[in-house]
Design an enzyme around this catalytic site. Structure first.
Site, PDB file in Angstrom:
ATOM      1  N   ASP A  72       5.341   2.979  13.760  1.00 13.38           N
ATOM      2  CA  ASP A  72       5.006   3.688  12.519  1.00 13.38           C
ATOM      3  C   ASP A  72       6.200   4.530  12.093  1.00 13.38           C
ATOM      4  OD1 ASP A  72       2.167   4.241  11.005  1.00 13.38           O
ATOM      5  OD2 ASP A  72       3.540   5.925  10.754  1.00 13.38           O
ATOM      6  N   LYS A 119       2.355  -6.869  -3.569  1.00 11.99           N
ATOM      7  CA  LYS A 119       1.322  -7.564  -2.779  1.00 11.99           C
ATOM      8  C   LYS A 119       1.220  -9.045  -3.185  1.00 11.99           C
ATOM      9  CE  LYS A 119       0.038  -4.184  -0.066  1.00 11.99           C
ATOM     10  NZ  LYS A 119       0.335  -4.245   1.380  1.00 11.99           N
ATOM     11  N   THR A 138      -9.548   4.403   4.006  1.00 15.24           N
ATOM     12  CA  THR A 138      -8.513   4.805   4.973  1.00 15.24           C
ATOM     13  C   THR A 138      -7.806   6.053   4.425  1.00 15.24           C
ATOM     14  OG1 THR A 138      -6.687   3.635   3.915  1.00 15.24           O
ATOM     15  CG2 THR A 138      -8.011   2.353   5.475  1.00 15.24           C
ATOM     16  N   ASN A 168       1.899  -4.558   8.581  1.00 20.11           N
ATOM     17  CA  ASN A 168       0.838  -3.819   7.907  1.00 20.11           C
ATOM     18  C   ASN A 168       1.317  -2.572   7.166  1.00 20.11           C
ATOM     19  OD1 ASN A 168      -2.083  -2.578   7.842  1.00 20.11           O
ATOM     20  ND2 ASN A 168      -0.848  -1.103   9.008  1.00 20.11           N
ATOM     21  N   ILE A 187     -10.433  -0.288   1.086  1.00 20.70           N
ATOM     22  CA  ILE A 187     -10.860   0.076   2.440  1.00 20.70           C
ATOM     23  C   ILE A 187     -10.733   1.594   2.594  1.00 20.70           C
ATOM     24  CG2 ILE A 187     -10.449  -0.339   4.911  1.00 20.70           C
ATOM     25  CD1 ILE A 187     -11.153  -2.936   3.255  1.00 20.70           C
ATOM     26  N   TYR A 232       2.620  -1.888  -6.890  1.00 17.89           N
ATOM     27  CA  TYR A 232       1.815  -2.300  -5.731  1.00 17.89           C
ATOM     28  C   TYR A 232       1.317  -3.738  -5.914  1.00 17.89           C
ATOM     29  CZ  TYR A 232      -1.753  -1.875  -2.042  1.00 17.89           C
ATOM     30  OH  TYR A 232      -2.521  -2.057  -0.905  1.00 17.89           O
TER      31      TYR A 232
HETATM   32  P1  NAP Z   1      -2.559   4.146   5.730  1.00 21.88           P
HETATM   33  O1  NAP Z   1      -3.757   4.711   6.393  1.00 21.88           O
HETATM   34  O2  NAP Z   1      -1.783   5.002   4.794  1.00 21.88           O
HETATM   35  O3  NAP Z   1      -1.601   3.527   6.849  1.00 21.88           O
HETATM   36  C1  NAP Z   1      -0.349   2.994   6.514  1.00 21.88           C
HETATM   37  C2  NAP Z   1       0.633   3.390   7.589  1.00 21.88           C
HETATM   38  O4  NAP Z   1       1.922   2.833   7.240  1.00 21.88           O
HETATM   39  C3  NAP Z   1       0.811   4.919   7.676  1.00 21.88           C
HETATM   40  O5  NAP Z   1       0.821   5.330   9.021  1.00 21.88           O
HETATM   41  C4  NAP Z   1       2.162   5.113   7.009  1.00 21.88           C
HETATM   42  O6  NAP Z   1       2.847   6.251   7.460  1.00 21.88           O
HETATM   43  C5  NAP Z   1       2.885   3.860   7.427  1.00 21.88           C
HETATM   44  N1  NAP Z   1       4.075   3.658   6.623  1.00 21.88           N
HETATM   45  C6  NAP Z   1       4.296   3.992   5.318  1.00 21.88           C
HETATM   46  N2  NAP Z   1       5.546   3.695   4.968  1.00 21.88           N
HETATM   47  C7  NAP Z   1       6.158   3.175   6.063  1.00 21.88           C
HETATM   48  C8  NAP Z   1       7.459   2.709   6.341  1.00 21.88           C
HETATM   49  N3  NAP Z   1       8.423   2.730   5.402  1.00 21.88           N
HETATM   50  N4  NAP Z   1       7.735   2.245   7.579  1.00 21.88           N
HETATM   51  C9  NAP Z   1       6.791   2.239   8.531  1.00 21.88           C
HETATM   52  N5  NAP Z   1       5.542   2.684   8.357  1.00 21.88           N
HETATM   53  C10 NAP Z   1       5.223   3.145   7.122  1.00 21.88           C
HETATM   54  O7  NAP Z   1      -2.957   2.859   4.877  1.00 21.88           O
HETATM   55  P2  NAP Z   1      -3.984   1.659   5.122  1.00 21.88           P
HETATM   56  O8  NAP Z   1      -4.992   1.770   4.061  1.00 21.88           O
HETATM   57  O9  NAP Z   1      -4.376   1.543   6.549  1.00 21.88           O
HETATM   58  O10 NAP Z   1      -3.026   0.443   4.704  1.00 21.88           O
HETATM   59  C11 NAP Z   1      -2.492  -0.484   5.617  1.00 21.88           C
HETATM   60  C12 NAP Z   1      -2.071  -1.708   4.835  1.00 21.88           C
HETATM   61  O11 NAP Z   1      -3.217  -2.273   4.204  1.00 21.88           O
HETATM   62  C13 NAP Z   1      -1.067  -1.418   3.716  1.00 21.88           C
HETATM   63  O12 NAP Z   1      -0.128  -2.466   3.638  1.00 21.88           O
HETATM   64  C14 NAP Z   1      -1.934  -1.392   2.486  1.00 21.88           C
HETATM   65  O13 NAP Z   1      -1.220  -1.694   1.316  1.00 21.88           O
HETATM   66  C15 NAP Z   1      -2.945  -2.462   2.835  1.00 21.88           C
HETATM   67  N6  NAP Z   1      -4.189  -2.384   2.098  1.00 21.88           N
HETATM   68  C16 NAP Z   1      -4.918  -1.245   2.081  1.00 21.88           C
HETATM   69  C17 NAP Z   1      -6.099  -1.198   1.341  1.00 21.88           C
HETATM   70  C18 NAP Z   1      -6.952   0.021   1.245  1.00 21.88           C
HETATM   71  O14 NAP Z   1      -7.807   0.087   0.357  1.00 21.88           O
HETATM   72  N7  NAP Z   1      -6.818   1.011   2.133  1.00 21.88           N
HETATM   73  C19 NAP Z   1      -6.505  -2.330   0.632  1.00 21.88           C
HETATM   74  C20 NAP Z   1      -5.739  -3.491   0.680  1.00 21.88           C
HETATM   75  C21 NAP Z   1      -4.573  -3.496   1.417  1.00 21.88           C
HETATM   76  P3  NAP Z   1       2.678   7.639   6.631  1.00 21.88           P
HETATM   77  O15 NAP Z   1       1.240   7.983   6.710  1.00 21.88           O
HETATM   78  O16 NAP Z   1       3.589   8.563   7.387  1.00 21.88           O
HETATM   79  O17 NAP Z   1       3.142   7.315   5.236  1.00 21.88           O
END
Ligand code: NAP
Length: 254
Positions: free
Chosen positions: A38, A161, A192, A91, A190, A157
């Site tokens: 991370d 994607k 999160t 991810n 989701i 975004y």
């Molecule tokens: P999250 O809780 O914000 O987790 C994402 C993680 O990635 C965080 O720990 C973040 O660190 C880290 N990150 C950000 N920039 C980074 C970088 N440059 N290098 C390494 N790590 C980095 O988000 P999530 O909802 O679990 O999302 C995970 C994935 O699912 C993402 O690709 C997101 O686009 C995708 N997704 C999410 C949803 C949704 O609704 N939640 C829907 C569809 C797809 P920091 O917290 O320090 O920034």
């Protein structure tokens, strides 16, 4: 859970939060040795600790997916720690600001593409170098429903994607002859920390709006997304490559 990942080594980016953390835990529970990577070393460490509490073997590393040097080091640390790389879950991602195209700040637009699209390519570049040497491997790239349909005020975004879906298809064509399967997972909204950081907490108008967009009548959980990631990463998905798989409560079916 059946320990079907026993003997496998998995690397997960963005493993310090949300979907990445749930995936790291599920893979560890399934018997995989897990490298939790991370941006934040502390968040990665917390996830690795949670995996170990669940009986897994896990290590943590800090890596910014926009840095080629850090991504290369992340992959090297994984193989140095565990001797191989079988499963990579790309991810890490960010949401970016909400703005219409004409009002979007250029630096912010570039940053979303840098993390969400170029970051996935960089990770694959170094993961595939390792997997081709071994002649096997599985990659799951995390895209989104917004990799398949548009959404207002999220052009960077949505573009990134959609790019991940195309990148995944091209990668599958290039590497399926070398024993490597590559798919994307396309989640609906989701619950999160990413959504919460964007102000979409339960009870808010925006949260209710998003719930209404899902025929299932709710948002998804990180654990539900991890289920699909694990299935695609498992040998049960042995004939599946180059696809984009929804876990979206029916969002895209409308
Ligand atoms: P999250 O809780 O914000 O987790 C994402 C993680 O990635 C965080 O720990 C973040 O660190 C880290 N990150 C950000 N920039 C980074 C970088 N440059 N290098 C390494 N790590 C980095 O988000 P999530 O909802 O679990 O999302 C995970 C994935 O699912 C993402 O690709 C997101 O686009 C995708 N997704 C999410 C949803 C949704 O609704 N939640 C829907 C569809 C797809 P920091 O917290 O320090 O920034």
């Amino acid at each position: 859970m059946m320990r079907e990942f026993e003997g496998k080594v998995a690397l997960i980016t963005g493993a310090g939060s949300g979907i990445g953390r749930a995936t790291a835990q599920a893979l560890a529970e399934g018997g995989a040795k897990v490298m939790a990577a991370d941006l934040s070393a502390e968040a990665a460490r917390e996830s690795a600790d949670l995996c170990e509490k669940a009986g897994g073997v896990c290590q943590a590393t800090a890596a910014d997916v926009t840095s080629a040097a850090q991504v290369e080091q992340m992959v090297n640390r994984t193989t140095e720690a565990f001797g191989r790389l079988d499963i990579a879950v790309n991810n890490a991602g960010i949401g970016g600001p909400a703005a219409t195209i004409a009002d979007y700040e250029e630096a912010a637009w570039r940053q979303v593409i840098d993390v969400n699209l170029i970051g996935v390519w960089l990770c694959m570049k170094y993961e595939l170098a390792q997997m081709t040497k071994a002649g096997s491997g599985v990659i799951v790239n995390i895209s989104s429903i917004l990799g398949l349909v548009g959404f207002p005020q999220a052009s960077a975004y949505v573009s990134a994607k959609h790019g991940v879906v195309g990148l995944t298809k091209s990668a599958a064509l290039e590497y399926s002859g070398q024993g490597i399967r590559i798919n994307s997972v396309n989640p609906g909204f989701i619950q999160t920390p990413m959504l919460e950081a964007a102000g979409m907490t339960p009870g808010t108008e925006m949260h209710e709006f998003l719930v209404g967009k899902h025929p299932a009548g709710r948002l998804g959980t990180s654990e539900e997304v991890a289920e699909l990631i694990l299935w695609l990463a498992s040998d049960r998905a042995s004939f599946i490559t180059g696809g984009a798989y929804l876990v979206d409560g029916g969002y895209v079916a409308q």
